[in-house]
Design an enzyme around this catalytic site. Structure first.
Site: not given
Ligand code: AMP
Length: 294
Positions: A42, A48-49, A73, A164, A168, A201-202
């Site tokens: 997102m 992490g991404h 969602q 994380k 999901q 991201s939050r």
């Molecule tokens: P999001 O943008 O938050 O929807 O996350 C996109 C993807 O990045 C999802 O598969 C998350 O689980 C993964 N993700 C988010 N934060 C982390 C993190 N700290 N470490 C590893 N993967 C992450």
């Protein structure tokens, strides 16, 4: 245009907004037999991404990252409205990471009837309604709806997700199984800040005080990880709960130790597939985290 033998910087990031354009761009690459990996996000990208992009690059020839703040969602309209969207920063990060494509569709592109909801659901099993599913009703129908549409647009060989969001990944695996989709789901470890906070991201919404308080989430999980084998289950959970409840301004939604397949709380210690998960509001920001115990 792709210099697959060259360094990451030799690649050009192609920005794509429509499914049609994406299919046309990927078609010749697939015809050459290149393996495509999808990393759905997102946006508001962090390390992490980037760890997912790096894992995808190791395994596939072409990496498509999608950035789409998926309205279906979100259960709290305020959360959707204030979700960070630093697009220029994201494009810079993906360019530097050597990602091949970023797919950034509009809401109408993915949901032509929006805001009228699409009337289809996927049977994700009972775990859909537990944990996050209990606190965010309908969340996983929204998640799997968009991931299904992204899989349909990209038709990737593999898709990369972060542990994380433990529940999901389970829901996506259940969707893949129930619809018999031909895509390999790969889970990547949680990337944390040096002090233990799981990157999210939050996190940018956290005030200085909240940022300090937020550490109790990972501290409680690490406590469980360290004590699970040596102390009675109820005692470990009780002490970990006290860690989370200590700072004012942290409101615990759940802290639980579950079976990783059913997400049901374990009543006695297990030696396989056990996960501790936590969700709490820290100030105005809701955070989740987890640790795989064994
Ligand atoms: P999001 O943008 O938050 O929807 O996350 C996109 C993807 O990045 C999802 O598969 C998350 O689980 C993964 N993700 C988010 N934060 C982390 C993190 N700290 N470490 C590893 N993967 C992450």
């Amino acid at each position: 245009m792709y210099n697959l033998a060259g360094s990451k910087q030799d690649k050009i990031l192609e920005v794509i907004a429509t499914v049609n354009e994406l299919e046309n761009s990927l078609k010749p690459l697939k015809a050459k037999g290149l393996k495509i990996a999808l990393v759905p996000t997102m946006g508001a990208l962090h390390n992490g991404h980037l760890s997912l992009i790096a894992a995808a690059q190791k395994q596939a020839d072409i990496v498509v990252c999608s950035i789409f703040v998926n309205p279906t969602q979100f259960t709290d309209p305020k959360d959707l409205e204030k979700y960070p969207r630093p697009l220029a920063h994201d494009i810079k990060m993906l360019t530097e990471a050597g990602c091949n494509f970023v797919f950034m569709p509009s809401v109408k592109e993915m949901y032509p009837q929006y805001p009228v909801p699409e009337n289809w659901k996927i049977d994700l099993g009972n775990a859909e309604f537990l944990l996050e599913g209990e606190f965010r009703k309908g969340h996983y129908q929204g998640v799997t709806q968009i991931v299904f549409k992204l899989f349909d647009a990209v038709k990737p060989n593999s898709a990369f997700f972060g542990q994380k969001d433990f529940q999901q990944v389970l829901m996506i695996k259940n969707m893949v199984a129930v619809l018999n989709l031909d895509v390999q789901i790969i889970t990547c470890p949680i990337i944390r800040e040096d002090d233990g906070l799981a990157m999210s991201s939050r996190n940018i919404h956290l005030s200085n005080t909240d940022r300090k308080s937020s550490l109790v989430l990972s501290q409680a999980l690490f406590f469980i990880g360290q004590n699970y084998n040596n102390s009675p289950l109820a005692e470990v959970l009780e002490n970990a709960t006290q860690i989370v409840n200590k700072p004012p301004g942290v409101i615990l939604d759940y802290l639980t130790i579950v079976d990783g397949d059913t997400l049901l709380p374990i009543t006695e210690k297990s030696t396989r597939n056990t996960v501790a998960l936590v969700a709490a509001k820290v100030g105005e920001t809701r955070l989740i985290d987890n640790i795989i115990i064994n």
